[in-house]
Design an enzyme around this catalytic site. Structure first.
Site, PDB file in Angstrom:
ATOM      1  CB  VAL A 183       1.955  51.213  65.452  1.00  0.00           C
ATOM      2  CG1 VAL A 183       1.840  50.733  64.031  1.00  0.00           C
ATOM      3  CG2 VAL A 183       0.713  51.968  65.870  1.00  0.00           C
ATOM      4  CB  SER A 184       5.644  50.775  69.787  1.00  0.00           C
ATOM      5  OG  SER A 184       6.669  50.615  68.839  1.00  0.00           O
ATOM      6  CB  THR A 185       5.661  56.039  70.319  1.00  0.00           C
ATOM      7  OG1 THR A 185       6.688  55.424  71.097  1.00  0.00           O
ATOM      8  CG2 THR A 185       4.426  56.225  71.172  1.00  0.00           C
TER       9      THR A 185
END
Length: 265
Positions: free
Chosen positions: A9-11
């Site tokens: 996951v990215s932010t």
């Protein structure tokens, strides 16, 4: 078959339903149970962009290839958002006889159809990469032909690159003129480097001078007010060199440069 599960996951993804690390992991675990895969390890990258490979768990996974047979992801954009990096990864997996599976796109290189789909996707990615390269070359060639702007990268000694233009740094420009003067007097490139080092004059990056760094100054028409761009012409299969008057200020005059290097044009 031993499976490596990769979740990321990215932010910006973390707030999206279904993209949390735990949600991805549960779905991949269920897929492996259905396929009868043994889960070797789960690699979890949190808050990492998919546009580069500088991810700790991704690196660990690629180093652990002896421990798994198939790499399983929920979606292809979980592993890479950059087509070039994806292609490089697939080449590495193929070389090491590893399979790749994206559950949501239903791509499994363990099947003939999966391999065909993957091959087509990689060919499309390669085409996109080559087309971008061609457009960049055309743009750079036109820029060089017109003499517009600086064609190199970084800040060449004697200049600083500001707002799209090269600006002379006068204290460095004096050193450049001294370098040309010393070479005109018959000093070798190595002797010039030694002279500067003995005088505690630092190079652009704050290090010592070498004959290579002196050569880049002595033989570069940039210092006489020109821009030079060398590239490989795919149509003629020959290397082309474009030299045109630039839009920056010269540090040495054209006559001084040509007394060392011969005619510019």
């Amino acid at each position: 078959m031993r499976a490596a599960l990769y979740v990321r996951v990215s932010t910006e993804d973390q707030a999206k339903e279904g993209f949390s690390l735990d949600a991805q992991t549960k779905r991949l675990e269920a897929y492996c149970r259905l396929k009868g895969y043994e889960i070797s390890d789960i690699y979890r990258d949190e808050g990492c962009s998919g546009r580069n490979t500088e991810r700790p768990e991704y690196k660990r996974m690629m180093e652990d290839q002896d421990n798994w047979d198939v790499l399983v992801v929920l979606k292809m954009d979980r592993i890479h958002r950059n087509s070039v990096n994806f292609t490089l990864m697939m080449d590495d997996l193929r070389k090491n006889k590893k399979e790749f599976c994206s559950t949501q796109e239903k791509i499994d290189t363990g099947t003939a159809m999966g391999r065909f789909a993957m091959d087509m996707m990689q060919r499309i990615a390669q085409l996109e990469s080559e087309q971008i390269g061609e457009r960049v070359k055309i743009g750079m060639a036109r820029k060089a032909e017109s003499g517009e702007g600086y064609m190199g990268s970084g800040h060449p000694y004697g200049y600083v690159y500001e707002r799209g233009s090269l600006v002379v740094i006068e204290n460095e420009a004096r050193v450049v003129r001294d370098i040309y003067s010393m070479h005109q007097r018959g000093m070798s490139l190595r002797a010039i480097a030694d002279a500067l080092n003995h005088s505690y004059i630092l190079s652009k990056k704050g290090g010592r001078w070498t004959h290579q760094s002196i050569s880049k100054i002595v033989h570069n028409p940039l210092y006489a007010g020109y821009v030079r761009w060398t590239y490989f012409d795919e149509h003629t299969q020959k290397t082309r060199c474009i030299i045109r008057t630039g839009d920056h200020a010269a540090i040495v005059n054209k006559g001084v440069f040509e007394s060392i290097n011969g005619p510019i044009e």
